[in-house]
Design a protein around this motif. Structure first.
Motif, PDB file in Angstrom:
ATOM      1  N   TRP A   1      -7.846   2.865   1.295  1.00 30.58           N
ATOM      2  CA  TRP A   1      -8.032   1.437   1.092  1.00 30.58           C
ATOM      3  C   TRP A   1      -6.719   0.741   0.781  1.00 30.58           C
ATOM      4  CZ3 TRP A   1     -12.615   0.994   2.947  1.00 30.58           C
ATOM      5  CH2 TRP A   1     -13.540   2.030   2.741  1.00 30.58           C
ATOM      6  N   HIS A   2      -5.793   1.481   0.162  1.00 30.34           N
ATOM      7  CA  HIS A   2      -4.530   0.828  -0.191  1.00 30.34           C
ATOM      8  C   HIS A   2      -3.789   0.364   1.057  1.00 30.34           C
ATOM      9  CE1 HIS A   2      -3.390   5.017   0.590  1.00 30.34           C
ATOM     10  NE2 HIS A   2      -2.232   4.519   0.957  1.00 30.34           N
ATOM     11  N   ARG A   3      -4.011   1.090   2.140  1.00 31.52           N
ATOM     12  CA  ARG A   3      -3.292   0.701   3.352  1.00 31.52           C
ATOM     13  C   ARG A   3      -3.832  -0.602   3.920  1.00 31.52           C
ATOM     14  NH1 ARG A   3      -2.260   5.685   7.303  1.00 31.52           N
ATOM     15  NH2 ARG A   3      -0.871   4.152   8.282  1.00 31.52           N
ATOM     16  N   LEU A   4      -5.104  -0.878   3.653  1.00 23.96           N
ATOM     17  CA  LEU A   4      -5.643  -2.151   4.132  1.00 23.96           C
ATOM     18  C   LEU A   4      -4.883  -3.315   3.507  1.00 23.96           C
ATOM     19  CD1 LEU A   4      -9.528  -1.811   4.206  1.00 23.96           C
ATOM     20  CD2 LEU A   4      -8.010  -2.311   6.102  1.00 23.96           C
ATOM     21  N   VAL A   5      -4.613  -3.200   2.206  1.00 24.56           N
ATOM     22  CA  VAL A   5      -3.982  -4.304   1.492  1.00 24.56           C
ATOM     23  C   VAL A   5      -2.467  -4.262   1.644  1.00 24.56           C
ATOM     24  CG1 VAL A   5      -3.645  -5.320  -0.764  1.00 24.56           C
ATOM     25  CG2 VAL A   5      -5.867  -4.398  -0.138  1.00 24.56           C
ATOM     26  N   LEU A   6      -1.914  -3.050   1.598  1.00 29.24           N
ATOM     27  CA  LEU A   6      -0.458  -2.931   1.546  1.00 29.24           C
ATOM     28  C   LEU A   6       0.181  -2.826   2.920  1.00 29.24           C
ATOM     29  CD1 LEU A   6      -0.272  -0.501  -1.459  1.00 29.24           C
ATOM     30  CD2 LEU A   6       0.337  -2.923  -1.430  1.00 29.24           C
ATOM     31  N   GLU A   7      -0.607  -2.533   3.956  1.00 32.52           N
ATOM     32  CA  GLU A   7      -0.010  -2.443   5.288  1.00 32.52           C
ATOM     33  C   GLU A   7      -0.636  -3.440   6.244  1.00 32.52           C
ATOM     34  OE1 GLU A   7       0.396   1.330   7.188  1.00 32.52           O
ATOM     35  OE2 GLU A   7       1.092   2.278   5.343  1.00 32.52           O
ATOM     36  N   LEU A   8      -1.963  -3.384   6.386  1.00 34.92           N
ATOM     37  CA  LEU A   8      -2.593  -4.248   7.365  1.00 34.92           C
ATOM     38  C   LEU A   8      -2.384  -5.719   7.030  1.00 34.92           C
ATOM     39  CD1 LEU A   8      -4.558  -4.069   9.861  1.00 34.92           C
ATOM     40  CD2 LEU A   8      -6.255  -4.884   8.272  1.00 34.92           C
ATOM     41  N   LEU A   9      -2.548  -6.072   5.770  1.00 34.16           N
ATOM     42  CA  LEU A   9      -2.433  -7.478   5.378  1.00 34.16           C
ATOM     43  C   LEU A   9      -1.036  -8.024   5.654  1.00 34.16           C
ATOM     44  CD1 LEU A   9      -4.464  -9.445   4.317  1.00 34.16           C
ATOM     45  CD2 LEU A   9      -3.669  -9.013   2.008  1.00 34.16           C
ATOM     46  N   PRO A  10       0.024  -7.363   5.176  1.00 35.38           N
ATOM     47  CA  PRO A  10       1.353  -7.887   5.513  1.00 35.38           C
ATOM     48  C   PRO A  10       1.609  -7.925   7.007  1.00 35.38           C
ATOM     49  CG  PRO A  10       1.525  -6.072   3.953  1.00 35.38           C
ATOM     50  CD  PRO A  10       0.106  -6.234   4.249  1.00 35.38           C
TER      51      PRO A  10
ATOM     52  N   LEU B   1       1.859   5.272  -3.468  1.00 34.21           N
ATOM     53  CA  LEU B   1       1.663   6.718  -3.435  1.00 34.21           C
ATOM     54  C   LEU B   1       2.466   7.403  -4.529  1.00 34.21           C
ATOM     55  CD1 LEU B   1       1.740   7.315   0.409  1.00 34.21           C
ATOM     56  CD2 LEU B   1      -0.211   7.571  -1.094  1.00 34.21           C
ATOM     57  N   TRP B   2       3.679   6.879  -4.754  1.00 33.07           N
ATOM     58  CA  TRP B   2       4.538   7.465  -5.783  1.00 33.07           C
ATOM     59  C   TRP B   2       3.889   7.315  -7.153  1.00 33.07           C
ATOM     60  CZ3 TRP B   2       9.063   4.747  -8.391  1.00 33.07           C
ATOM     61  CH2 TRP B   2       9.842   5.666  -9.112  1.00 33.07           C
ATOM     62  N   CYS B   3       3.389   6.076  -7.439  1.00 30.40           N
ATOM     63  CA  CYS B   3       2.741   5.853  -8.739  1.00 30.40           C
ATOM     64  C   CYS B   3       1.533   6.750  -8.891  1.00 30.40           C
ATOM     65  CB  CYS B   3       2.309   4.383  -8.865  1.00 30.40           C
ATOM     66  SG  CYS B   3       3.703   3.277  -9.014  1.00 30.40           S
ATOM     67  N   ARG B   4       0.786   6.898  -7.799  1.00 31.32           N
ATOM     68  CA  ARG B   4      -0.418   7.726  -7.874  1.00 31.32           C
ATOM     69  C   ARG B   4      -0.056   9.174  -8.153  1.00 31.32           C
ATOM     70  NH1 ARG B   4      -4.704   7.853  -3.039  1.00 31.32           N
ATOM     71  NH2 ARG B   4      -3.246   9.390  -2.243  1.00 31.32           N
ATOM     72  N   GLN B   5       1.001   9.626  -7.490  1.00 32.71           N
ATOM     73  CA  GLN B   5       1.425  11.014  -7.680  1.00 32.71           C
ATOM     74  C   GLN B   5       1.866  11.240  -9.122  1.00 32.71           C
ATOM     75  OE1 GLN B   5       5.123  12.278  -5.973  1.00 32.71           O
ATOM     76  NE2 GLN B   5       4.104  13.994  -4.975  1.00 32.71           N
ATOM     77  N   ARG B   6       2.607  10.232  -9.633  1.00 29.66           N
ATOM     78  CA  ARG B   6       3.071  10.316 -11.024  1.00 29.66           C
ATOM     79  C   ARG B   6       1.899  10.393 -11.978  1.00 29.66           C
ATOM     80  NH1 ARG B   6       7.347   5.830 -12.760  1.00 29.66           N
ATOM     81  NH2 ARG B   6       8.062   6.787 -14.662  1.00 29.66           N
ATOM     82  N   ALA B   7       0.888   9.536 -11.699  1.00 30.96           N
ATOM     83  CA  ALA B   7      -0.293   9.522 -12.576  1.00 30.96           C
ATOM     84  C   ALA B   7      -0.996  10.872 -12.534  1.00 30.96           C
ATOM     85  CB  ALA B   7      -1.232   8.407 -12.139  1.00 30.96           C
ATOM     86  N   LEU B   8      -1.090  11.458 -11.327  1.00 32.32           N
ATOM     87  CA  LEU B   8      -1.765  12.752 -11.200  1.00 32.32           C
ATOM     88  C   LEU B   8      -1.000  13.824 -11.963  1.00 32.32           C
ATOM     89  CD1 LEU B   8      -2.879  12.802  -7.479  1.00 32.32           C
ATOM     90  CD2 LEU B   8      -4.331  13.153  -9.457  1.00 32.32           C
ATOM     91  N   ARG B   9       0.327  13.742 -11.870  1.00 31.61           N
ATOM     92  CA  ARG B   9       1.137  14.779 -12.498  1.00 31.61           C
ATOM     93  C   ARG B   9       1.019  14.734 -14.006  1.00 31.61           C
ATOM     94  NH1 ARG B   9       6.272  13.627 -11.094  1.00 31.61           N
ATOM     95  NH2 ARG B   9       5.741  13.332  -8.937  1.00 31.61           N
TER      96      ARG B   9
ATOM     97  N   HIS C   1       1.271  17.565  -3.429  1.00 32.63           N
ATOM     98  CA  HIS C   1       2.711  17.300  -3.455  1.00 32.63           C
ATOM     99  C   HIS C   1       3.103  16.485  -2.230  1.00 32.63           C
ATOM    100  CE1 HIS C   1       6.891  18.199  -4.506  1.00 32.63           C
ATOM    101  NE2 HIS C   1       7.070  18.090  -3.213  1.00 32.63           N
ATOM    102  N   LEU C   2       3.708  15.343  -2.480  1.00 34.42           N
ATOM    103  CA  LEU C   2       4.083  14.469  -1.370  1.00 34.42           C
ATOM    104  C   LEU C   2       5.586  14.417  -1.245  1.00 34.42           C
ATOM    105  CD1 LEU C   2       1.594  11.628  -2.208  1.00 34.42           C
ATOM    106  CD2 LEU C   2       1.439  13.166  -0.272  1.00 34.42           C
ATOM    107  N   ASP C   3       6.022  14.421  -0.025  1.00 31.83           N
ATOM    108  CA  ASP C   3       7.444  14.350   0.245  1.00 31.83           C
ATOM    109  C   ASP C   3       7.868  12.889   0.216  1.00 31.83           C
ATOM    110  OD1 ASP C   3       9.471  15.942   2.811  1.00 31.83           O
ATOM    111  OD2 ASP C   3       9.975  14.687   1.083  1.00 31.83           O
ATOM    112  N   MET C   4       8.341  12.426  -0.944  1.00 30.81           N
ATOM    113  CA  MET C   4       8.546  10.989  -1.125  1.00 30.81           C
ATOM    114  C   MET C   4       9.633  10.451  -0.221  1.00 30.81           C
ATOM    115  SD  MET C   4       6.219  10.044  -2.979  1.00 30.81           S
ATOM    116  CE  MET C   4       6.711   8.345  -2.805  1.00 30.81           C
TER     117      MET C   4
END
Lengths: 82, 631
Positions: free
Chosen positions: B392-401, B484-492, B534-537
């Motif tokens: 869903w984040h891509r709808l707001v952060l990618e499609l919208l812009p 994604l970075w914030c989410r990864q940080r939160a998960l960690r 683990h995401l390759d930032m």
């Protein structure tokens, strides 16, 4: 004598026609493996053709200038259409 | 004594001369040409040999003659001295010839028999060999298991077809009569499965075209079904006129109907199916307003409804017409403009000398409108992906812009086009604003006093739109990666059990703003961890940067690229016109019966040029450009 072209009548006619093709016709497509493809094709066709027709009629709705004709052409057009 | 042999006909005269000079007349030479040519055993040529018979006296002369005939590459044969032995030799040779010819005949017959038998079974053999080859091809892809007693094949199989596969394996085991059954087992796998798109004869052509540019990832939306219609539509805009469209349609129809014939099977399937798809192009060719572009068709189909712009009834007298070679119909005068022509382009334009002024404006605006709609539709297809993968984040952060960028700039241009069509008429034609100048001024934040605004408040609205579009770029660039970075940080922070050793350098690297290379190395060592989260930032930021640049540049360049719809349709129309006026119409100039005869070669030239240039060349060109636009 020249008949006037209305703008509203073709607009209604074509909108209804392409509306039938794009909205009503997909409801009647028989069930089968190709149902999705056929519906996609109908809707895409309706959108493309309607848009194309709309552009053509809107571009001519309020012409900013008219055609420049040779005098022979003017004479012949009047001869043909009167 | 005699020397007998055969010699090549070209060497006869030289041979004779040399013999005469060498032997000084102590011989009698007789030359006879063979009745029919025979094959030279050495070279295989068929030559009409010359037979010679030399009778001589004396041993030395005999030796000389033999040496000379050796030099000339003659074939020498033994010639017996006495008459009786000569007859014997001849009989012997005759019987030899007969025997040999009998043997040859029998051999040929036998060969024919064998080949006849083979012809009957050859198709079966060919099929068998192909089947065997196919089977071995598949078997070679399997691997032996540990015990080396059976083959294991790792297969990607659609879930729908699993039961079918199991049935087939069971049947195969039963038919081969083996004691051990083949079986299939599902194996858990974290790899991404390959994409499978099922197509039929009709859709395969379009799918292949789309796949040539890139195959969608597993479970991503497939853009090909839409191209079934948009491809012929865009092709028809560039190619479109009814006459040529009809010819293409008939050709495609012929190909589709004869697709079973063996000669056509040689042609590639792609071409056949895609041309079958071009059947649709005529449908669009007919519907395009280009109906009256092609002068020949406008002659065949006279306009059925009167033109919208006509000379007024309160006409100028014939005398006035005679003194004015050209008149411009002014829509401002009553009676001239009868309302917009309802279907396509007013046919009066094809008679006008200034038709390009109107058509160029119309076609360019049409190209931009269709282009923006097509591109907007393409961007919106991403919605299917984001919803399906629940990103869903891509709808707001990618499609919208993305949509804001496209619509604020080029959607606004489309709006300006439609607004001007509706709001401005001939009454303001002298001061009608130029959309192009307004659009340029919009980006440069300047204004042109001579160019009136289209509507009140245009300048602030445009400024706001440009700012909005520019603001959407950083959102597109950084939105998803930061999320994604914030989410990864939160998960960690929520899972301290996860090894932090490997990941700390990652955090530090990013905070300190280290070079991408440094973080990459650290990430790669951590990338081998089995942690699926683990995401390759660095990769993500890089990918998003590339995507942003590509998207923004692409918006601009691809919108301009759609102007090729205008360019090619103009080229096609002009080519048709030139071909008509310069070639075909010349055939109608002479009004006598001789003119009728002249018309035949003129039409031949017209037809050849039409097919070669307008159908083949323009057809291929429109096909290519339609491909590019779909890319």
């Amino acid at each position: 004598a020249m008949t006037a072209h209305s703008f509203a009548l073709p607009l209604v006619l074509f909108s209804v026609f392409w509306g039938l093709v794009g909205i009503a016709a997909p409801l009647f497509v028989p069930k089968g493996p190709n149902r999705g493809v056929i519906i996609t094709m109908l809707v895409t066709t309706a959108v493309c053709c309607y848009l194309f027709w709309l552009i053509a009629i809107l571009a001519q709705a309020n012409p900013l200038f008219g055609p420049q004709l040779k005098n022979e052409t003017v004479w012949y057009v009047r001869f043909l259409w009167e | 004594s005699f020397v007998a042999g055969v010699i090549h006909p070209w060497r006869v005269s030289a041979f004779e001369r040399l013999l005469w000079r060498a032997c000084r007349g102590y011989l009698v030479a007789n030359f006879v040409e063979m009745p029919e040519p025979m094959e030279d055993p050495a070279t295989g040529e068929s030559v009409t040999w010359v037979i010679f018979l030399i009778s001589y006296w004396g041993e030395q002369i005999g030796q000389k003659i033999r040496k000379i005939s050796d030099c000339f590459h003659c074939h020498v044969y033994p010639y017996p001295e006495s008459e009786a032995s000569r007859v014997d030799t001849m009989n012997g040779l005759h019987s030899q010839i007969q025997d040999l010819s009998v043997v040859l005949e029998e051999t040929e017959q036998y060969l024919a028999q064998v080949l006849d038998k083979v012809v009957l079974v050859l198709p079966t053999w060919r099929v068998q060999v192909q089947k065997m080859k196919a089977i071995y091809l598949v078997l070679n892809q399997c691997s032996f298991d540990v015990t080396e007693k059976c083959l294991i094949a790792e297969v990607w199989c659609p879930v729908q077809d699993l039961t079918q596969v199991q049935d087939a394996l069971r049947q195969g085991s039963y038919q081969s009569g083996s004691s051990v059954e083949c079986f299939v087992q599902r194996v858990p796998n974290s790899e991404s499965p390959p994409t499978l798109i099922r197509t039929n004869k009709f859709t395969a052509g379009f799918q292949n075209i789309v796949d040539a540019y890139g195959v969608a990832s597993y479970q991503e939306v497939n853009p090909a079904p839409y191209t079934i219609i948009t491809f012929p539509f865009i092709f028809a805009i560039m190619f479109g006129d009814v006459g040529h469209g009809l010819l293409m349609f008939l050709f495609a129809l012929w190909m589709v109907l004869n697709e079973k014939s063996p000669s056509l099977r040689q042609a590639t399937n792609e071409v056949r199916r895609t041309w079958g798809g071009q059947v649709g192009s005529v449908g669009h060719g007919v519907r395009t307003g280009m109906e009256v572009w092609d002068p020949p068709t406008s002659l065949v189909n006279p306009p059925r409804s009167p033109p919208a712009l006509t000379p007024p009834c309160s006409a100028h007298s014939s005398a006035y017409l005679a003194t004015h070679p050209s008149l411009t119909l002014n829509p401002n005068i009553t009676g001239v403009f009868q309302g917009p022509y309802p279907f396509g382009i007013d046919p009066i334009w094809s008679l006008a000398t200034n038709h390009l002024n109107f058509l160029n404006s119309f076609k360019m605006k049409m190209s931009v409108v269709l282009g923006v709609v097509h591109m907007g539709f393409g961007v919106m297809l991403g919605v299917f992906n984001h919803v399906h993968f629940q990103q869903w984040h891509r709808l707001v952060l990618e499609l919208l812009p993305e949509m804001i960028f496209l619509l604020a700039l080029f959607g606004y241009l489309v709006f300006l086009i439609f607004y001007k069509w509706i709001k401005f008429s001939v009454a303001e034609s002298m001061v009608a604003p130029s959309i192009l100048i307004h659009f340029i001024d919009m980006f440069l934040f300047t204004s042109n006093p001579g160019n009136l605004p289209l509507y009140q408040g245009q300048v602030p609205v445009q400024m706001a739109l440009v700012v909005l579009a520019l603001a959407s770029v950083p959102v597109l660039l950084l939105g998803t990666p930061l999320y994604l970075w914030c989410r990864q940080r939160a998960l960690r922070t929520g899972h301290p059990l996860v090894a932090t050793g490997e990941q700390e350098p990652l955090l530090e690297g990013q905070d300190a703003g280290n070079s991408v290379n440094a973080t990459k190395e650290d990430v790669e060592s951590g990338g081998h961890s089995p942690d699926a989260q683990h995401l390759d930032m660095a990769q993500i930021f890089m990918h998003q940067a590339i995507h942003t640049i590509e998207y923004c540049l692409g918006c601009v360049s691809n919108t301009a690229s759609y102007l090729r719809l205008w360019a090619l349709s103009l080229a096609h129309a002009q080519l048709s016109e030139v071909l008509w006026t310069m070639v075909m119409r010349q055939g109608f100039v002479a009004l006598s019966y001789a003119g009728g005869l002249v018309l035949v070669p003129v039409f031949a030239a017209f037809a050849v040029l039409t097919v070669a240039i307008l159908l083949v060349m323009e057809g291929l060109s429109a096909f290519l450009h339609a491909l590019r636009l779909h890319w």
